[in-house]
Design a protein around this motif. Structure first.
Motif, PDB file in Angstrom:
ATOM      1  N   ILE A  85       0.841  -1.201   0.000  1.00 29.10           N
ATOM      2  CA  ILE A  85       0.000   0.000   0.000  1.00 29.10           C
ATOM      3  C   ILE A  85       0.876   1.250   0.000  1.00 29.10           C
ATOM      4  CG2 ILE A  85      -1.588   1.376   1.426  1.00 29.10           C
ATOM      5  CD1 ILE A  85      -2.842  -1.369   2.260  1.00 29.10           C
ATOM      6  N   GLN A  86       1.894   1.279   0.857  1.00 32.74           N
ATOM      7  CA  GLN A  86       2.787   2.440   0.918  1.00 32.74           C
ATOM      8  C   GLN A  86       3.468   2.689  -0.424  1.00 32.74           C
ATOM      9  OE1 GLN A  86       3.066   4.683   3.276  1.00 32.74           O
ATOM     10  NE2 GLN A  86       1.788   3.641   4.744  1.00 32.74           N
ATOM     11  N   GLY A  90       1.977   5.906  -2.424  1.00 27.98           N
ATOM     12  CA  GLY A  90       2.975   6.978  -2.465  1.00 27.98           C
ATOM     13  C   GLY A  90       2.410   8.305  -2.009  1.00 27.98           C
ATOM     14  N   GLU A  91       2.885   9.375  -2.609  1.00 32.60           N
ATOM     15  CA  GLU A  91       2.445  10.724  -2.246  1.00 32.60           C
ATOM     16  C   GLU A  91       1.172  11.128  -2.967  1.00 32.60           C
ATOM     17  OE1 GLU A  91       3.807  12.645   0.200  1.00 32.60           O
ATOM     18  OE2 GLU A  91       4.943  10.807   0.543  1.00 32.60           O
ATOM     19  N   ARG A  92       0.907  10.509  -4.120  1.00 33.65           N
ATOM     20  CA  ARG A  92      -0.333  10.778  -4.849  1.00 33.65           C
ATOM     21  C   ARG A  92      -0.721   9.541  -5.643  1.00 33.65           C
ATOM     22  NH1 ARG A  92       3.465  14.261  -7.772  1.00 33.65           N
ATOM     23  NH2 ARG A  92       3.032  16.041  -6.495  1.00 33.65           N
ATOM     24  N   MET A 143      -6.566   7.236   1.191  1.00 35.11           N
ATOM     25  CA  MET A 143      -6.376   5.794   0.985  1.00 35.11           C
ATOM     26  C   MET A 143      -5.506   5.207   2.087  1.00 35.11           C
ATOM     27  SD  MET A 143      -7.678   4.383  -1.939  1.00 35.11           S
ATOM     28  CE  MET A 143      -6.575   3.039  -2.271  1.00 35.11           C
ATOM     29  N   LYS A 144      -4.380   5.848   2.355  1.00 29.64           N
ATOM     30  CA  LYS A 144      -3.474   5.330   3.387  1.00 29.64           C
ATOM     31  C   LYS A 144      -4.159   5.291   4.749  1.00 29.64           C
ATOM     32  CE  LYS A 144       0.821   6.972   1.331  1.00 29.64           C
ATOM     33  NZ  LYS A 144       1.919   7.920   1.525  1.00 29.64           N
ATOM     34  N   ALA A 145      -4.809   6.384   5.122  1.00 34.38           N
ATOM     35  CA  ALA A 145      -5.443   6.460   6.441  1.00 34.38           C
ATOM     36  C   ALA A 145      -6.549   5.418   6.589  1.00 34.38           C
ATOM     37  CB  ALA A 145      -6.004   7.865   6.669  1.00 34.38           C
TER      38      ALA A 145
END
Length: 153
Positions: A85-86, A90-92, A143-145
């Motif tokens: 996932i990371q 990424g950043e976007r 998405m990450k959260a």
């Protein structure tokens, strides 16, 4: 009755599930003959339904003895999924890649159908009505959260 695209996708996924190696080699022309369609229809199915975001590696060799190899990428552990996932987000992240990742997590049964629907709704371009690249940056953070919270359950 399902359309030809869904039939081809279902057929290929069925072959993949039956494969002990988790991969399958097909010839585009043979598959096109089997489904009475043009080879470009096979290309369409593979390029839209068997992407890296959806958990597949595709290798293609053209020519007389050419083939298409489709390999399913399995996400073995929660830690591997979190790393994936990371790396993927990424950043976007754009909407297509986000939906592909959601699909991959659903297929691997890390999230439920309901969670999948909620995620798709939360990161859609209609909801995130912002200009690029800000929209993709906010989508990545969401998405990450959300995924970290869901996978920590």
């Amino acid at each position: 009755m399902r359309n030809i695209t869904e039939l081809i996708e279902h057929y290929l996924k069925q072959i993949l599930q039956g494969s002990s190696e988790g991969s399958v080699e097909i010839q585009r022309s043979e598959l096109a003959d089997k489904f009475s369609c043009v080879p470009s229809q096979i290309n369409y199915v593979i390029s839209t339904r068997f992407t890296l975001e959806k958990g597949y590696l595709v290798e293609s060799k053209r020519g007389g003895g050419g083939y298409i190899r489709i390999q399913q990428v399995n996400l073995p552990s929660l830690e591997a999924v979190q790393r994936h996932i990371q790396q993927t987000v990424g950043e976007r992240i754009d909407q297509t890649a986000a939906e592909g990742l959601i699909y991959q997590l659903l297929e691997a049964e890390f999230i439920t159908e309901r969670e999948s629907c909620l995620l798709k709704a939360a990161v859609s371009r209609e909801v995130l009505a912002l200009k690029l690249p800000l929209r993709d940056e906010i989508r990545a953070k969401l998405m990450k959260a959300i995924l970290i919270a869901l996978l920590a359950k």
